[in-house]
Write an enzyme that holds these catalytic residues in place. Structure first.
Site, PDB file in Angstrom:
ATOM      1  CE  LYS A  11      -3.832  -2.480   2.286  1.00 37.51           C
ATOM      2  NZ  LYS A  11      -4.935  -2.181   3.488  1.00 37.51           N
ATOM      3  CE1 TYR A  51      -9.070  -2.913  -0.342  1.00 33.03           C
ATOM      4  CE2 TYR A  51      -8.619  -0.830  -1.557  1.00 33.03           C
ATOM      5  CZ  TYR A  51      -8.427  -2.009  -0.691  1.00 33.03           C
ATOM      6  OH  TYR A  51      -7.021  -2.472  -0.248  1.00 33.03           O
ATOM      7  CG  ASN A 114      -3.567  -2.629   6.671  1.00 28.69           C
ATOM      8  OD1 ASN A 114      -3.316  -2.234   5.776  1.00 28.69           O
ATOM      9  ND2 ASN A 114      -4.498  -3.399   7.089  1.00 28.69           N
ATOM     10  CG  HIS A 117      -5.365  -6.451  -0.637  1.00 28.32           C
ATOM     11  ND1 HIS A 117      -6.551  -6.144   0.212  1.00 28.32           N
ATOM     12  CD2 HIS A 117      -5.465  -7.520  -1.534  1.00 28.32           C
ATOM     13  CE1 HIS A 117      -7.515  -7.110  -0.616  1.00 28.32           C
ATOM     14  NE2 HIS A 117      -6.530  -7.824  -1.532  1.00 28.32           N
ATOM     15  CD  GLU A 128      -8.574  -9.129  -4.156  1.00 30.07           C
ATOM     16  OE1 GLU A 128      -9.616  -9.076  -3.231  1.00 30.07           O
ATOM     17  OE2 GLU A 128      -7.641  -9.524  -3.428  1.00 30.07           O
TER      18      GLU A 128
HETATM   19  P1  GDP Z   1      -7.936  -7.049   5.601  1.00 32.51           P
HETATM   20  O1  GDP Z   1      -8.858  -8.091   4.860  1.00 32.51           O
HETATM   21  O2  GDP Z   1      -7.312  -7.609   6.929  1.00 32.51           O
HETATM   22  O3  GDP Z   1      -7.303  -6.074   4.716  1.00 32.51           O
HETATM   23  O4  GDP Z   1      -9.389  -5.906   6.530  1.00 32.51           O
HETATM   24  P2  GDP Z   1     -10.617  -5.485   5.746  1.00 32.51           P
HETATM   25  O5  GDP Z   1     -11.298  -6.254   4.587  1.00 32.51           O
HETATM   26  O6  GDP Z   1     -11.566  -5.358   6.901  1.00 32.51           O
HETATM   27  O7  GDP Z   1     -10.465  -4.164   5.476  1.00 32.51           O
HETATM   28  C1  GDP Z   1      -9.753  -3.568   4.160  1.00 32.51           C
HETATM   29  C2  GDP Z   1      -8.835  -2.432   4.511  1.00 32.51           C
HETATM   30  O8  GDP Z   1      -9.511  -1.321   4.874  1.00 32.51           O
HETATM   31  C3  GDP Z   1      -7.747  -2.779   5.615  1.00 32.51           C
HETATM   32  O9  GDP Z   1      -6.722  -3.577   5.207  1.00 32.51           O
HETATM   33  C4  GDP Z   1      -7.396  -1.338   6.054  1.00 32.51           C
HETATM   34  O10 GDP Z   1      -6.640  -0.753   5.133  1.00 32.51           O
HETATM   35  C5  GDP Z   1      -8.859  -0.748   5.889  1.00 32.51           C
HETATM   36  N1  GDP Z   1      -9.731  -0.578   7.140  1.00 32.51           N
HETATM   37  C6  GDP Z   1     -10.085  -1.403   7.710  1.00 32.51           C
HETATM   38  N2  GDP Z   1     -10.926  -1.067   8.810  1.00 32.51           N
HETATM   39  C7  GDP Z   1     -10.738   0.350   8.819  1.00 32.51           C
HETATM   40  C8  GDP Z   1     -11.143   1.256   9.745  1.00 32.51           C
HETATM   41  O11 GDP Z   1     -11.934   0.847  10.709  1.00 32.51           O
HETATM   42  N3  GDP Z   1     -10.813   2.421   9.343  1.00 32.51           N
HETATM   43  C9  GDP Z   1      -9.878   2.733   8.126  1.00 32.51           C
HETATM   44  N4  GDP Z   1      -9.736   4.027   7.963  1.00 32.51           N
HETATM   45  N5  GDP Z   1      -9.635   1.961   7.598  1.00 32.51           N
HETATM   46  C10 GDP Z   1      -9.926   0.594   7.654  1.00 32.51           C
END
Ligand code: GDP
Length: 139
Positions: A11, A51, A114, A117, A128
């Site tokens: 990222k 997304y 973080n 992805h 993807e």
């Molecule tokens: P992943 O599968 O571990 O990447 O997590 P998710 O699918 O739940 O979320 C996708 C991405 O959205 C995450 O990797 C983070 O970059 C972002 N994200 C997730 N939760 C939050 C949140 O509460 N706030 C913000 N700003 N970004 C979030």
């Protein structure tokens, strides 16, 4: 039967901090082979499309803006049971909760930034991978 590929993106913040080489080393040291890879920068529309599954979530607009804010590296990674194995290597979504030594623990700077992805299912891994790569770019 579990699949053998997953899609990762390094990222923008991790890319900007020059962590790309270290992250790729962690990936290959964990036994993944890289079968496609490119450096690119997503437009807002492309990030929205990638997304789309998260469009109802409160952080969607922030995430789209963040993911289109700078260059990324996208790659298809291969290994037995790749989706699950890669999620172990990257750690929990929030770097604060990620196990020590995982990519998000080492190179993540916030819940949103973080570091990487990782696909969440075999089906999404293929969707993807096709989003980023044509057949000519996959080896
Ligand atoms: P992943 O599968 O571990 O990447 O997590 P998710 O699918 O739940 O979320 C996708 C991405 O959205 C995450 O990797 C983070 O970059 C972002 N994200 C997730 N939760 C939050 C949140 O509460 N706030 C913000 N700003 N970004 C979030």
């Amino acid at each position: 039967m579990s699949g053998h590929k997953t899609l990762t993106m390094i990222k923008p913040v991790a890319f900007g901090k020059n962590y790309t080489g270290k992250i790729l080393a962690k990936i290959t040291e964990a036994g993944f082979t890289i079968s496609a890879m490119k450096m690119t920068k997503l437009t807002i529309v492309q990030a929205q499309a990638f997304y789309n599954v998260h469009k109802e979530r409160p952080f969607y607009n922030d995430l789209v803006e963040f993911m289109s804010s700078g260059p990324i590296v996208a790659a298809v990674l291969e290994k037995e049971n790749a989706v699950e194995e890669y999620r172990k290597v990257i750690g929990a979504t929030n770097p604060e909760n990620a196990d020590k030594g995982t990519i998000r623990d080492l190179y993540g700077t916030s819940l949103q930034a973080n570091a990487v992805h990782g696909s969440d299912s075999d089906e999404n891994a293929e969707i993807e991978a096709s989003f980023f790569f044509s057949q000519l770019e996959r080896f």
